[in-house]
Design a protein around this motif. Sequence first.
Motif, PDB file in Angstrom:
ATOM      1  N   GLY A   1      31.387  34.897   1.025  1.00 28.23           N
ATOM      2  CA  GLY A   1      31.664  36.075   1.846  1.00 28.23           C
ATOM      3  C   GLY A   1      31.299  35.938   3.316  1.00 28.23           C
ATOM      4  O   GLY A   1      31.347  36.921   4.059  1.00 28.23           O
ATOM      5  N   GLY A   2      30.947  34.735   3.753  1.00 27.49           N
ATOM      6  CA  GLY A   2      30.635  34.518   5.163  1.00 27.49           C
ATOM      7  C   GLY A   2      31.802  33.906   5.908  1.00 27.49           C
ATOM      8  O   GLY A   2      32.847  33.629   5.331  1.00 27.49           O
ATOM      9  N   ARG A   3      31.624  33.727   7.231  1.00 26.19           N
ATOM     10  CA  ARG A   3      32.602  33.013   8.052  1.00 26.19           C
ATOM     11  C   ARG A   3      31.853  31.839   8.675  1.00 26.19           C
ATOM     12  O   ARG A   3      30.885  32.036   9.415  1.00 26.19           O
ATOM     13  N   ALA A   4      32.327  30.623   8.362  1.00 27.82           N
ATOM     14  CA  ALA A   4      31.618  29.421   8.798  1.00 27.82           C
ATOM     15  C   ALA A   4      32.076  28.947  10.170  1.00 27.82           C
ATOM     16  O   ALA A   4      33.277  28.933  10.451  1.00 27.82           O
ATOM     17  N   VAL A   5      31.121  28.575  11.016  1.00 30.95           N
ATOM     18  CA  VAL A   5      31.421  27.824  12.245  1.00 30.95           C
ATOM     19  C   VAL A   5      30.484  26.621  12.281  1.00 30.95           C
ATOM     20  O   VAL A   5      29.357  26.702  11.782  1.00 30.95           O
ATOM     21  N   LEU A   6      30.958  25.520  12.852  1.00 28.68           N
ATOM     22  CA  LEU A   6      30.131  24.322  12.921  1.00 28.68           C
ATOM     23  C   LEU A   6      29.378  24.288  14.240  1.00 28.68           C
ATOM     24  O   LEU A   6      29.957  24.523  15.312  1.00 28.68           O
ATOM     25  N   ILE A   7      28.089  23.978  14.141  1.00 30.45           N
ATOM     26  CA  ILE A   7      27.229  23.870  15.307  1.00 30.45           C
ATOM     27  C   ILE A   7      27.013  22.385  15.564  1.00 30.45           C
ATOM     28  O   ILE A   7      26.390  21.686  14.763  1.00 30.45           O
ATOM     29  N   THR A   8      27.511  21.909  16.683  1.00 34.30           N
ATOM     30  CA  THR A   8      27.439  20.477  16.976  1.00 34.30           C
ATOM     31  C   THR A   8      26.052  20.128  17.524  1.00 34.30           C
ATOM     32  O   THR A   8      25.395  20.956  18.141  1.00 34.30           O
ATOM     33  N   PRO A   9      25.621  18.895  17.290  1.00 38.38           N
ATOM     34  CA  PRO A   9      24.254  18.523  17.630  1.00 38.38           C
ATOM     35  C   PRO A   9      24.087  17.948  19.036  1.00 38.38           C
ATOM     36  O   PRO A   9      22.976  17.618  19.414  1.00 38.38           O
ATOM     37  N   ASP A  10      25.165  17.852  19.803  1.00 38.57           N
ATOM     38  CA  ASP A  10      25.048  17.090  21.046  1.00 38.57           C
ATOM     39  C   ASP A  10      24.215  17.805  22.086  1.00 38.57           C
ATOM     40  O   ASP A  10      23.615  17.206  22.950  1.00 38.57           O
TER      41      ASP A  10
ATOM     42  N   GLU B   1      32.341  17.351  24.102  1.00 40.11           N
ATOM     43  CA  GLU B   1      31.731  16.880  25.353  1.00 40.11           C
ATOM     44  C   GLU B   1      32.377  17.550  26.560  1.00 40.11           C
ATOM     45  O   GLU B   1      31.692  17.884  27.535  1.00 40.11           O
ATOM     46  N   ALA B   2      33.694  17.736  26.502  1.00 41.83           N
ATOM     47  CA  ALA B   2      34.387  18.366  27.633  1.00 41.83           C
ATOM     48  C   ALA B   2      33.894  19.802  27.823  1.00 41.83           C
ATOM     49  O   ALA B   2      33.678  20.254  28.954  1.00 41.83           O
ATOM     50  N   VAL B   3      33.691  20.519  26.722  1.00 39.19           N
ATOM     51  CA  VAL B   3      33.198  21.901  26.800  1.00 39.19           C
ATOM     52  C   VAL B   3      31.744  21.921  27.267  1.00 39.19           C
ATOM     53  O   VAL B   3      31.355  22.726  28.124  1.00 39.19           O
ATOM     54  N   THR B   4      30.938  21.018  26.730  1.00 39.93           N
ATOM     55  CA  THR B   4      29.517  20.970  27.093  1.00 39.93           C
ATOM     56  C   THR B   4      29.345  20.663  28.582  1.00 39.93           C
ATOM     57  O   THR B   4      28.571  21.324  29.279  1.00 39.93           O
ATOM     58  N   LEU B   5      30.096  19.655  29.062  1.00 42.54           N
ATOM     59  CA  LEU B   5      30.024  19.294  30.481  1.00 42.54           C
ATOM     60  C   LEU B   5      30.419  20.464  31.377  1.00 42.54           C
ATOM     61  O   LEU B   5      29.885  20.620  32.476  1.00 42.54           O
ATOM     62  N   ALA B   6      31.335  21.284  30.894  1.00 41.00           N
ATOM     63  CA  ALA B   6      31.812  22.419  31.698  1.00 41.00           C
ATOM     64  C   ALA B   6      30.836  23.599  31.635  1.00 41.00           C
ATOM     65  O   ALA B   6      31.086  24.638  32.252  1.00 41.00           O
ATOM     66  N   GLY B   7      29.751  23.453  30.875  1.00 33.99           N
ATOM     67  CA  GLY B   7      28.753  24.525  30.832  1.00 33.99           C
ATOM     68  C   GLY B   7      28.949  25.509  29.698  1.00 33.99           C
ATOM     69  O   GLY B   7      28.300  26.551  29.649  1.00 33.99           O
ATOM     70  N   GLY B   8      29.842  25.183  28.764  1.00 37.64           N
ATOM     71  CA  GLY B   8      30.044  26.043  27.602  1.00 37.64           C
ATOM     72  C   GLY B   8      29.255  25.544  26.404  1.00 37.64           C
ATOM     73  O   GLY B   8      28.711  24.445  26.416  1.00 37.64           O
ATOM     74  N   ARG B   9      29.173  26.374  25.354  1.00 37.46           N
ATOM     75  CA  ARG B   9      28.540  25.977  24.110  1.00 37.46           C
ATOM     76  C   ARG B   9      29.658  25.889  23.074  1.00 37.46           C
ATOM     77  O   ARG B   9      30.252  26.910  22.700  1.00 37.46           O
ATOM     78  N   ALA B  10      29.939  24.657  22.619  1.00 33.99           N
ATOM     79  CA  ALA B  10      31.037  24.467  21.675  1.00 33.99           C
ATOM     80  C   ALA B  10      30.615  24.800  20.250  1.00 33.99           C
ATOM     81  O   ALA B  10      29.528  24.430  19.821  1.00 33.99           O
ATOM     82  N   VAL B  11      31.451  25.524  19.529  1.00 27.63           N
ATOM     83  CA  VAL B  11      31.331  25.632  18.071  1.00 27.63           C
ATOM     84  C   VAL B  11      32.701  25.293  17.482  1.00 27.63           C
ATOM     85  O   VAL B  11      33.735  25.549  18.099  1.00 27.63           O
ATOM     86  N   LEU B  12      32.690  24.689  16.302  1.00 27.15           N
ATOM     87  CA  LEU B  12      33.956  24.320  15.663  1.00 27.15           C
ATOM     88  C   LEU B  12      34.374  25.413  14.689  1.00 27.15           C
ATOM     89  O   LEU B  12      33.534  25.979  13.978  1.00 27.15           O
ATOM     90  N   LEU B  13      35.686  25.661  14.651  1.00 23.06           N
ATOM     91  CA  LEU B  13      36.226  26.718  13.801  1.00 23.06           C
ATOM     92  C   LEU B  13      37.091  26.102  12.709  1.00 23.06           C
ATOM     93  O   LEU B  13      38.261  25.806  12.932  1.00 23.06           O
TER      94      LEU B  13
END
Lengths: 244, 240
Positions: free
Chosen positions: A39-48, B33-45
């Motif tokens: 029942g959640g909505r997943a988004v991935l949080i990248t580690p960079d 990296e392109a989003v991070t360099l531009a000052g955004g916080r990337a999340v994947l959908l």
Amino acid sequence: MRRPLIGLTSYATEVQYGRNDLMAAMLPMTYVRAVHAAGGRAVLITPDEPGTDVLEALDGIVFTGGGDVSPDAWNAEHHPATEVDAVRDAAELMLMRAALDADLPVLGICRGMQVMAVATGGSLHQHLPDLVGHERHRAAAGTDPLAAGASDYGRHDVVVDENSRAHELFGRTLVVNSFHHQAVADPGEFVPVGWCPDDRVVEIVEHPGRSFALGVQWHPERTTDLRTFTALTEAASVGAIIPA
Amino acid sequence: MRPIIGITSYVVPATWGVWRDLPSTLVPHDYVEAVTLAGGRAVLLPPDDRDADVLRALDGLVLAGGPDVDPALYGAACAPESEFVIERDAGELVLLRAALDADLPVLGVCRGMQLLTVAAGGTLHQHLPDVLGHERHRPGPGVYGEHEAVFTAGSRIAGLMGTDRAIHCFHHQGVADAGSLTVTGRAEDGLPEAVEDPARRFVLGVQWHPEYRRDQRLFGALVDAARTGMKENGTTCADR
């Protein structure tokens, strides 16, 4: 009612897919499907990027499986079998501390449970076979540990402390899959509440001072038993219904 | 806090570490990296067509490159060269339509520009070599086609790109009819390379791959638009 937004920590790693061989931000779909099924909505949080501001947008977070946590974090020598990803460690240790400080609902899976221990001052056994003298936490006998099917994980019982919140979720015993070679030695601020009865390896930890902070050493996302994910999304929904 | 930029992602069998062909969701790290360099916080959908709920957490959206768009979505029969993923089309269209309604800043890359076009009522060429008679937009596996684009004077993309008009393409489909969008950039052969919606705050599609060079002209503009939106909406931590 809107769905709680659940962050999943993810890999940044060299990946092959189709004709491509490149650095990707990625995670197995099993985690995504488990969050959606619960029942959640997943988004991935990248580690960079090791900032923690993204937590403000989330209703809950899962620290997912992956490589070993560097023993540098608890000032131990590296075991020859230990393989670390310094970028992911730095990002996740910082995120874990911030998530716990904010009392965001947190679920730790495998490596994620180990991050819980290390981020709160604990430590790990770096190579379980040295400690327990067997390989049953990695793969079932006679199966290919490199194959992708769920049956290739080792299977064993877990016994749960009757005076724990985990007991409300799992009952006294359950059977789990298993794919790890490190394990929690000192759980830090967490409390161990579930063990493998054969060797006393810690299988469940929880944080008594937080609304929901549960770690499991196995891989529920690769089974049909989604109680851990449902518990997380329920805890996350409590935060999500506060009006904007 | 930094603007949160959602990046739509692939679902593919992936191989890494000890794992072989495990269904995974991913995007090339260049986008992050392109989003991070531009000052955004990337999340994947990862694709999910149940609802567009996730938009409430986002300040901007990147529609990443990927497979073809299902020709049925623009009313065409499927050509043999079209390869699409229904799950991804469905998930991205739900997000994109809601993002456009909310006037969220959107950058479409390659497939993302094509999806913008389809959402705007336009159509695609399903296999460019059949239309153009050459393969210069996808010279070979893993090889980018290099072009000098021509941009419409006064358009957003012309302002962002300035005098450096070199672009890196890798696609076999292209925009035939841009629908309600305005074509603001073309390759030497006339193929649309950039589309915009001047009526919205920031809706830009490019047929090339700006993430390949982490092009801060484009990603920077997206993040700036996202940041402006945060201020205008008075978004604070408490609102989230």
